[in-house]
Design an enzyme around this catalytic site. Structure first.
Site, mmCIF file in Angstrom:
data_model
loop_
_atom_site.group_PDB
_atom_site.id
_atom_site.type_symbol
_atom_site.label_atom_id
_atom_site.label_comp_id
_atom_site.label_asym_id
_atom_site.label_seq_id
_atom_site.Cartn_x
_atom_site.Cartn_y
_atom_site.Cartn_z
ATOM 1 N N LYS A 20 -21.303 70.332 53.915
ATOM 2 C CA LYS A 20 -20.156 69.424 53.927
ATOM 3 C C LYS A 20 -19.111 69.995 54.871
ATOM 4 O O LYS A 20 -18.622 71.109 54.681
ATOM 5 C CB LYS A 20 -19.576 69.279 52.519
ATOM 6 C CG LYS A 20 -18.314 68.437 52.503
ATOM 7 C CD LYS A 20 -17.879 68.090 51.117
ATOM 8 C CE LYS A 20 -16.591 67.293 51.147
ATOM 9 N NZ LYS A 20 -16.139 66.936 49.803
ATOM 10 N N LYS A 73 -22.939 65.850 55.181
ATOM 11 C CA LYS A 73 -21.786 64.956 55.147
ATOM 12 C C LYS A 73 -20.719 65.424 56.124
ATOM 13 O O LYS A 73 -20.408 66.613 56.113
ATOM 14 C CB LYS A 73 -21.217 64.975 53.727
ATOM 15 C CG LYS A 73 -19.943 64.217 53.549
ATOM 16 C CD LYS A 73 -19.455 64.369 52.147
ATOM 17 C CE LYS A 73 -18.136 63.670 52.028
ATOM 18 N NZ LYS A 73 -17.499 63.958 50.773
HETATM 19 C C1 PBG Z 1 -14.028 65.369 47.439
HETATM 20 C C2 PBG Z 1 -14.798 64.401 48.229
HETATM 21 C C3 PBG Z 1 -14.403 63.900 49.461
HETATM 22 C C4 PBG Z 1 -15.333 62.935 49.800
HETATM 23 C C5 PBG Z 1 -16.297 62.879 48.801
HETATM 24 N N1 PBG Z 1 -15.960 63.815 47.821
HETATM 25 C C6 PBG Z 1 -13.192 64.169 50.272
HETATM 26 C C7 PBG Z 1 -12.828 65.528 50.644
HETATM 27 O O1 PBG Z 1 -13.618 66.458 50.579
HETATM 28 O O2 PBG Z 1 -11.669 65.696 50.999
HETATM 29 C C8 PBG Z 1 -15.246 62.105 51.039
HETATM 30 C C9 PBG Z 1 -16.010 60.846 51.073
HETATM 31 C C10 PBG Z 1 -15.609 59.883 52.115
HETATM 32 O O3 PBG Z 1 -14.778 60.164 53.015
HETATM 33 O O4 PBG Z 1 -16.144 58.770 52.080
HETATM 34 N N2 PBG Z 1 -14.606 66.408 46.833
#
Ligand code: PBG
Length: 334
Positions: A196, A254
């Site tokens: 991520k 992601k």
């Molecule tokens: C938070 C989380 C995020 C997303 C999914 N879970 C945002 C972040 O890490 O700040 C983002 C998903 C998206 O942008 O569609 N744990």
């Protein structure tokens, strides 16, 4: 006449022949639909994500019923918590009567076959907007993992089928596996956000949940000390090795579109199913350009999803899941 033995165009001459050599395809069962929920009756539209809302109590049931009817078997829930529920320790994350836990029970009561995926991270519950506990300007690792374990067990107790840690703390997959097993939830799977990235493409999501890191004192303004550097791909393989060793059932990349190389490299390195998340910013770009008439929405969305599958993803989390399922039913890309 060119003297050619090979003429690849022979394989493209009509739709029937093209289908013979098609390597990748999309189907609704490849999609997981992310849903935003809040504790209210009305659905509230999300500005930077046209077509998406923070769903109220009835809206959630209606949306899930529609998705199931279109062949989508799984959803992931993201709660918009009240400011009053947010604390530095994120305790509301493991309240058995919390919004996510209650929503899981209602959904399971109504749709027993629905697969429910939950997000394991503290950002919706943390008054400072981080995925873990913040102290002295740092996001604490091991203390955060303890709370994440409680959160995952509470979600499992409510009926979650798959818990999905998106926090990027070290060691959380193994710790969550142990906590789930100790609590008797050996059948609850872990879908780990393995790679991520610290991405600006999460902007609209943070607006939807009001979960951006707070602009306060020594609170870090970004998530770069735990989410990955967009410059790195080898590091994803290192995270993959750890998640496999710690017992992840599925691994995730992601965002998806700007990280297809990472999906591809992970595909070559693992036998686990791979998920990819087409995130809020990717959705917003496709929506905005389509709304302006600059792109053909149906074609670019299906092409972007196909590209993610071609790179090696088995499953795609996408806000377009329902629309894509309908487009596929009505003829897909042809
Ligand atoms: C938070 C989380 C995020 C997303 C999914 N879970 C945002 C972040 O890490 O700040 C983002 C998903 C998206 O942008 O569609 N744990």
């Amino acid at each position: 006449m060119l003297d050619l033995v090979e003429r690849p165009r022979r394989g493209r001459k009509n739709p029937v022949v093209r289908a013979f050599s098609r390597e990748t395809w999309l189907a609704p069962q490849h999609f997981i639909l992310p849903l935003f929920i809040h504790d209210g009756d009305a659905d509230v539209a999300i500005g930077a994500m046209p077509g998406q809302s923070r769903l109220g109590h009835d809206g959630l049931l209606r949306e899930v019923e529609g998705a199931l009817g279109e062949g989508i078997g799984a959803v992931v829930l993201f709660p918009k918590e009240l400011e009053a529920h947010k604390t530095p320790g994120g305790e509301a994350s493991h309240d058995d009567d919390g919004l996510v836990q209650r929503s899981i029970r209602r959904l399971k009561g109504r749709f027993p076959d629905l697969v429910i995926v939950t997000d394991v991270a503290l950002d919706p519950y943390n008054s400072l907007g981080h995925d873990g506990i913040v102290r002295g300007g740092r996001i604490l690792n091991d203390e955060s993992v303890e709370v994440l374990c409680r959160q995952a067990v509470s979600q499992a107790r409510a009926g979650a089928d798959i818990v999905s840690p998106s926090d990027m703390m070290d060691g959380r997959v193994g710790a969550i596996r142990e906590a789930l097993d100790d609590a008797g939830f050996v059948d609850v799977s872990i879908l780990s956000y393995t790679a991520k990235y610290a991405s600006a493409f999460y902007g609209p999501f943070r607006e939807a949940l009001d979960s951006a890191p707070r602009d306060l004192g020594d609170v870090p303004k970004d998530k770069k000390t735990y989410q990955m550097d967009p410059a790195n791909a080898r590091e994803a393989l290192r995270e993959l090795e750890l998640d496999e060793a710690e017992g992840a059932d599925m691994v995730m990349v992601k965002p998806a579109g700007p990280y297809l190389d990472v999906i591809c490299r992970m595909r070559e390195a693992t036998n686990l199913p791979i998920a990819a998340y087409q995130v809020s910013g990717e959705y917003a770009m496709l929506k905005a350009a389509s709304a302006n008439g600059w792109l053909d929405e149906r074609k670019v969305v299906l092409e972007s999803l196909l590209g993610i599958r071609r790179a090696g993803a088995d499953v795609i989390l996408t806000y377009y899941a329902r629309q894509a399922a309908r487009w596929l039913r009505d003829g897909g890309l042809d």
